[in-house]
Enzyme design. Structure first.
Site, PDB file in Angstrom:
ATOM      1  N   LEU A  15       0.654  -1.195   0.071  1.00  0.00           N
ATOM      2  CA  LEU A  15       0.406  -0.117   0.423  1.00  0.00           C
ATOM      3  C   LEU A  15       0.874   1.263   0.044  1.00  0.00           C
ATOM      4  O   LEU A  15       0.441   2.241  -0.693  1.00  0.00           O
ATOM      5  CB  LEU A  15      -1.015   0.155   1.088  1.00  0.00           C
ATOM      6  CG  LEU A  15      -1.851  -0.977   1.442  1.00  0.00           C
ATOM      7  CD1 LEU A  15      -2.608  -0.890   2.833  1.00  0.00           C
ATOM      8  CD2 LEU A  15      -3.206  -0.719  -0.025  1.00  0.00           C
TER       9      LEU A  15
ATOM     10  N   ARG B 206       5.290   2.908   1.581  1.00  0.00           N
ATOM     11  CA  ARG B 206       6.331   3.272   1.824  1.00  0.00           C
ATOM     12  C   ARG B 206       6.815   4.289   2.435  1.00  0.00           C
ATOM     13  O   ARG B 206       6.286   5.124   2.184  1.00  0.00           O
ATOM     14  CB  ARG B 206       7.875   2.379   1.084  1.00  0.00           C
ATOM     15  CG  ARG B 206       7.176   1.673   0.526  1.00  0.00           C
ATOM     16  CD  ARG B 206       8.521   1.094  -1.398  1.00  0.00           C
ATOM     17  NE  ARG B 206       8.197   0.306  -1.746  1.00  0.00           N
ATOM     18  CZ  ARG B 206       8.755  -1.223  -1.783  1.00  0.00           C
ATOM     19  NH1 ARG B 206       9.155  -1.411  -0.279  1.00  0.00           N
ATOM     20  NH2 ARG B 206       8.217  -1.938  -2.582  1.00  0.00           N
TER      21      ARG B 206
ATOM     22  N   GLY C 294       9.032   5.608   6.358  1.00  0.00           N
ATOM     23  CA  GLY C 294      10.468   6.088   6.992  1.00  0.00           C
ATOM     24  C   GLY C 294      10.932   4.403   7.977  1.00  0.00           C
ATOM     25  O   GLY C 294      12.129   4.495   8.026  1.00  0.00           O
ATOM     26  N   PHE C 295       9.838   4.626   8.102  1.00  0.00           N
ATOM     27  CA  PHE C 295       9.988   2.618   9.052  1.00  0.00           C
ATOM     28  C   PHE C 295       9.345   2.001   8.606  1.00  0.00           C
ATOM     29  O   PHE C 295       9.697   0.323   9.595  1.00  0.00           O
ATOM     30  CB  PHE C 295       9.428   3.259  10.594  1.00  0.00           C
ATOM     31  CG  PHE C 295      10.136   4.041  11.344  1.00  0.00           C
ATOM     32  CD1 PHE C 295      11.280   3.075  11.748  1.00  0.00           C
ATOM     33  CD2 PHE C 295      10.514   5.430  11.363  1.00  0.00           C
ATOM     34  CE1 PHE C 295      11.969   4.848  13.287  1.00  0.00           C
ATOM     35  CE2 PHE C 295      10.849   6.348  11.757  1.00  0.00           C
ATOM     36  CZ  PHE C 295      11.825   5.861  12.430  1.00  0.00           C
TER      37      PHE C 295
ATOM     38  N   VAL D  61       6.885  -0.680   5.266  1.00  0.00           N
ATOM     39  CA  VAL D  61       5.698  -0.840   4.101  1.00  0.00           C
ATOM     40  C   VAL D  61       4.816  -1.363   4.937  1.00  0.00           C
ATOM     41  O   VAL D  61       4.522  -2.451   5.606  1.00  0.00           O
ATOM     42  CB  VAL D  61       6.991  -2.196   3.361  1.00  0.00           C
ATOM     43  CG1 VAL D  61       5.845  -2.002   2.308  1.00  0.00           C
ATOM     44  CG2 VAL D  61       7.870  -1.726   3.063  1.00  0.00           C
ATOM     45  N   VAL D  62       3.864  -0.807   3.733  1.00  0.00           N
ATOM     46  CA  VAL D  62       3.084  -0.705   4.481  1.00  0.00           C
ATOM     47  C   VAL D  62       1.626  -2.189   3.207  1.00  0.00           C
ATOM     48  O   VAL D  62       2.304  -1.725   2.248  1.00  0.00           O
ATOM     49  CB  VAL D  62       1.789   0.256   5.198  1.00  0.00           C
ATOM     50  CG1 VAL D  62       0.402  -0.611   5.499  1.00  0.00           C
ATOM     51  CG2 VAL D  62       2.433   0.789   6.120  1.00  0.00           C
TER      52      VAL D  62
ATOM     53  N   LYS E 209       1.771  -3.322   8.945  1.00  0.00           N
ATOM     54  CA  LYS E 209       2.963  -2.803   8.386  1.00  0.00           C
ATOM     55  C   LYS E 209       4.440  -3.672   8.836  1.00  0.00           C
ATOM     56  O   LYS E 209       3.706  -4.098  10.199  1.00  0.00           O
ATOM     57  CB  LYS E 209       2.961  -1.444   9.264  1.00  0.00           C
ATOM     58  CG  LYS E 209       4.498  -0.348   9.730  1.00  0.00           C
ATOM     59  CD  LYS E 209       4.248   0.991  10.324  1.00  0.00           C
ATOM     60  CE  LYS E 209       5.639   1.047  10.024  1.00  0.00           C
ATOM     61  NZ  LYS E 209       5.515   2.632  11.028  1.00  0.00           N
TER      62      LYS E 209
ATOM     63  N   ASP F   2       4.696  13.823  13.554  1.00  0.00           N
ATOM     64  CA  ASP F   2       5.343  13.640  12.336  1.00  0.00           C
ATOM     65  C   ASP F   2       3.814  13.693  11.812  1.00  0.00           C
ATOM     66  O   ASP F   2       3.096  13.099  10.986  1.00  0.00           O
ATOM     67  CB  ASP F   2       5.579  12.395  12.228  1.00  0.00           C
ATOM     68  CG  ASP F   2       6.196  12.482  10.575  1.00  0.00           C
ATOM     69  OD1 ASP F   2       6.614  13.545   9.761  1.00  0.00           O
ATOM     70  OD2 ASP F   2       6.376  10.639  10.016  1.00  0.00           O
TER      71      ASP F   2
END
Length: 912
Positions: free
Chosen positions: A586, A588, A590-591, A593-594, A607, A708
């Site tokens: 779905l 990407r 910084g921490f 991939v979803v 995630k 964020d």
């Protein structure tokens, strides 16, 4: 065709004629109103057709005939005001002060441009029912010395968001102090003296940080104004405070950072020690403290022209200097209780023993007993009591004390009785000597027993837990030893088991394989987060049980995850995401991939955190994220459904949002294929986001900061309702063992200046980012766009520059928006909110709860679809008292930068 073509050039000419005719009609309406006024007030002596030439009448430039100012001040005029006065819709100033006008004040609701209204010193008999409605540009309102019937300040004054001065002394205002005034954050001067106001000053008044002059003195009601005056501590611009001749109580708050020049609080019921923050103010020129119940040392002010503090107070000495140690100690005790008025009436002078202060018994000029039972005390028990070395009996029972019993009280050498029964004390009862009889029942201690220490007391609730002799102690001791041994053995077995499992599972978790050994299935499990927290996860979820659940197609995803004790193995996630297939991605971040997954026929978002970025702190950060997210349940926050850990792998399962991200709807329309959002949809999304962040900031059990916030972290459902996501790396506002003390998190462009430069984190960091998002929603632009010229790449800078010119700003708005006149008005209000949210200084930005209230009125006005009356019932039905009080605390809030920006309609400084 040729004939039609010849007619086309006539169309603009006809439209021009129509516009001119409309202007003439409006001018005629203004002229009629002026002639009506001339007939109602014959002394004006106005005659003729050129109303713009009448004395006191000012018309707009260009000869259109629209009246913009009406200045009839101090002319001794008598008569009444005609109803047609309301048709002067272009009026910016109506100055009628210093006359003898009578009758009713007509409706002014159509005067949307009115910036100055002065009614002082007339004999008006009533105000219109819609008084202050529609006066959105009002900056100065003065209406002193009016013989009106009693009236409350109407809530409509909240619409006067640019109000600078409200002066209504001796104007028959009655009722509780108007809390609605707290919404007027541009207010610099407030004068409501000689009215009939009652009650306390609302805590929300602390938002009036621009206040320079506050005059509430000499209320004529029997109850007058009362309660504490703590709110003035936040008014750092305050120069003049007149609140004399009321019934205010409590101490003077800390006034550090204020600019006070005049401070008049005489003839009240104030108590406590005059703080050094007042006596040390170099700006102070006049001070009056007389006829209160101030205690402690006589204040030593620098040489100032006006000084009056001697009479009617209870200072310990007639000259400045320290009080006796005994007096100082007892005043510290009173400070813990908030310096109650009932004590201050007798706790005066420098000798508590002669004459004895209320509740104080002395032996040989030293305090031996304090009895303050049933004194309606609140606050805390002061550790300063430990300085009373001769104190034998201390009775604080049957009050409303909170906090803990200070441990230092156990050091009192002469204490024999401590009675704190029937309060609201928490924590644990300290361990006193056996000779101390402790009465502590009726509190909120962690143990059911309300006492500790004491031997042989007659009260059934005052028994020692460890001083009883005889055979009872031996069986208890044996039982305790047995339990300890059993616990040690149990922990040893668990440690051996964990060590054994770790040795068997040294191989790294391979998410691309659906084959999992039984041992891996046991270790690599998803733990389910329910409404009450995280399940214990003591065993893997059996595959056959999972298959049974899968067969129950009627069950929904929430039932799947929230069933008591339910756990899913990692095989479920592998199957749900097709071995974390690229086709299921779905997005990407910084921490990690979803992935989109399918569990039991229901879509979820999985995630998979990047193990490379988690580093050595990965486990701590991950557990902290889980600890935070499991406590957060809100309609506008993406819900965490479960998680899985193994080695460096971190897997989170969230609810799936089918509408994509807000970024896709604003800046990536070509790639996403979405159609542009309407203004109504954007306002609704903005309110949803504000409510989610508001919950994190003040309505959850703890205060959370997102750090964020950006459009790609705002997800939409199929109805385009928004939820905030990716607050897993949130930093708890108050430090705990699991706070994430990591590098600065966030995305450039959305970082507040103080956060980007110093790393300092407050809730105002999120408010700044929220303001940037509002700017993106208004303009359709990215926060940083390198494709634009250098002076236009930074959205915040160009937005704040363009907002100063309304016509220039109109061209800056997203061209896909189709706005009516009402829509344009609401957009300007949201733009103004965005400007305030992105103020450079954190204290100039509003709290998120005030953003919610300001947007709520706009969304309610538009009544967008898919907003139910009970839309938020789910989040409030289980809301605790703390959250409800915090929710109710927040009123409408606007804020004015004191530096450069004015309102859209009128100049910031009105020159009239």
């Amino acid at each position: 065709m040729g004939r039609d073509a010849r007619r086309l050039p006539l169309l603009p000419f006809l439209l021009l004629l129509l516009a001119a005719a409309a202007g003439v009609a409006e001018s005629a309406t203004d002229a009629e109103a002026i002639h009506d006024l001339a007939r109602s007030v014959p002394a004006l002596g106005w005659d003729g057709d050129n109303v713009c030439g009448f004395e006191g009448v000012t018309c707009e430039r260009g000869g259109a005939g629209k009246v913009t100012e009406l200045n009839l001040a101090d002319r001794g005029l008598s008569g009444t005001l005609p109803d047609s006065l309301s048709s002067l819709t272009s009026l910016t100033a109506l100055q009628l002060q210093g006359n003898a006008l009578t009758g009713a004040v007509p409706s002014l609701a159509r005067m949307g441009s009115l910036a100055r209204l002065a009614l002082d010193g007339n004999a008006f008999t009533s105000l219109p029912p819609d008084f202050l409605h529609g006066l959105t540009s009002l900056q100065y309102l003065t209406m002193e010395n009016l013989p009106l019937p009693p009236w409350p300040v109407p809530d409509a004054i909240a619409n006067c968001s640019s109000l600078d001065t409200f002066s209504a002394s001796n104007a028959s205002i009655s009722g509780p102090f108007p809390a609605v005034l707290a919404t007027l954050v541009s207010l610099r001067n407030l004068r409501l003296s000689y009215n009939n106001l009652t009650g306390g000053l609302p805590p929300e008044l602390s938002s009036l940080i621009a206040m320079e002059s506050l005059q509430l003195n000499n209320q004529r009601s029997d109850d007058k104004l009362s309660g504490p005056i703590d709110v003035i501590a936040s008014m750092k611009s305050l120069k003049l405070l007149w609140i004399q001749s009321n019934k205010f109580t409590g101490p003077i708050p800390d006034l550090n950072g204020t600019q006070l020049e005049a401070f008049n609080v005489r003839d009240n019921m104030l108590t406590g020690v005059v703080p050094p923050s007042l006596t040390g103010l170099m700006s102070l020129k006049n001070v009056s403290l007389s006829n209160n119940n101030f205690q402690g040392p006589k204040p030593a002010f620098a040489a100032i022209p006006g000084q009056d503090e001697d009479s009617g107070n209870g200072f310990c000495l007639n000259t400045p200097g320290p009080c006796s140690p005994l007096t100082t100690t007892l005043l510290q005790v009173a400070e813990g209780f908030g310096y109650p008025y009932e004590l201050a009436k007798t706790w005066k002078g420098n000798d508590p023993c002669s004459p004895a202060w209320v509740g104080i018994v002395c032996t040989s000029s030293d305090v031996s007993m304090i009895n303050l039972s049933r004194k309606n005390l609140s606050g805390r028990i002061s550790p300063a009591l430990a300085n009373l070395t001769r104190l034998a009996r201390l009775d604080l029972s049957n009050n409303n004390l909170t906090g803990v019993i200070p441990d230092v009280l156990t050091t009192l050498p002469s204490l024999t009785v401590l009675n704190v029964a029937n309060n609201r004390l928490t924590g644990e009862v300290p361990k006193f000597k056996p000779s101390v009889n402790v009465l502590a029942q009726g509190n909120l201690f962690g143990q059911s027993s309300g006492s500790s220490g004491g031997g042989g007391g007659s009260d059934g609730d005052s028994s020692s837990s460890d001083s009883a002799g005889g055979g009872k102690s031996k069986p208890n001791t044996g039982m305790i030893i047995g339990i300890i041994v059993a616990v040690i053995i149990l922990f040893a077995c668990i440690a051996l088991l964990v060590h054994h499992r770790k040795k068997k599972n040294v191989e790294k978790f391979r998410p691309v394989s659906t084959k999992t050994s039984p041992a891996e299935s046991e270790m690599m499990k998803i733990q389910v987060v329910g409404a009450n927290g995280i399940s214990n996860g003591s065993s893997a979820f059996p595959t056959e049980l999972y298959s049974h659940v899968s067969a129950a197609n009627s069950s929904n995803i929430s039932e799947l995850f929230e069933s008591h004790g339910m756990q899913l193995s990692v095989e479920v996630l592998l199957k749900a995401t097709n071995n974390f297939s690229e086709d299921c991605i779905l997005g990407r971040g910084g921490f990690g991939v979803v992935f989109k997954g399918n569990l039991n026929g229901k879509l979820v978002a999985v995630k998979r955190c990047d193990s490379g970025t988690m580093g050595t702190k990965g486990q701590e950060e991950f557990l902290a994220e889980i600890d935070v997210l499991r406590k957060v349940r809100h309609r506008h926050l993406v819900a965490l459904l479960g998680y899985c850990t193994h080695g460096n792998e971190r897997l989170l399962v969230y609810e799936y949002m089918s509408g994509g991200t807000l970024r896709e709807h604003l800046c990536d329309l070509q790639q996403s294929g979405f159609i542009p959002l309407t203004w109504t949809q954007r306002m609704t999304i903005a309110l949803d986001v504000a409510r989610g962040i508001e919950y994190l900031h003040g309505l959850a059990q703890e205060t959370f900061i997102h750090r964020d916030l950006k459009p790609s972290n705002i997800l939409l459902d199929q109805d385009l309702r928004a939820k905030v996501s990716d607050f897993g790396l949130v930093k708890l506002a108050k430090d705990t063992d699991k706070s994430l003390m990591t590098r600065i998190a966030g995305t450039f462009g959305y970082l507040a200046p103080e956060y980007a430069t110093t790393g300092k984190v407050t809730t105002k960091v999120d408010v700044y980012a929220y303001g940037v998002i509002l700017m993106e929603m208004i303009t359709g632009r990215k926060v940083l766009d390198d494709s634009l010229p250098d002076d236009e790449t930074h959205l915040v800078t160009i937005f704040r520059r363009n907002i100063l010119d309304k016509e220039k700003f109109r061209k800056f708005v997203d061209p896909t928006l189709e706005l009516s006149a009402e829509g344009w008005t609401s957009l300007l209000e949201v733009a103004d909110l965005a400007r305030h949210c992105t103020a450079r200084e954190p204290y100039q930005r509003p709290d998120m709860c005030h953003c919610v209230n300001r947007l709520s009125s706009l969304v309610d006005q538009w009544k967008p679809t898919n907003i139910d009356e009970d839309d938020y019932e789910g989040e409030t039905s289980e809301m605790g008292l703390h959250q409800q009080l915090e929710k109710w605390r927040c009123d409408d809030f606007t804020i004015s930068d004191s530096d450069t920006f004015g309102s859209f309609n009128v100049p910031r400084k009105y020159n009239g």
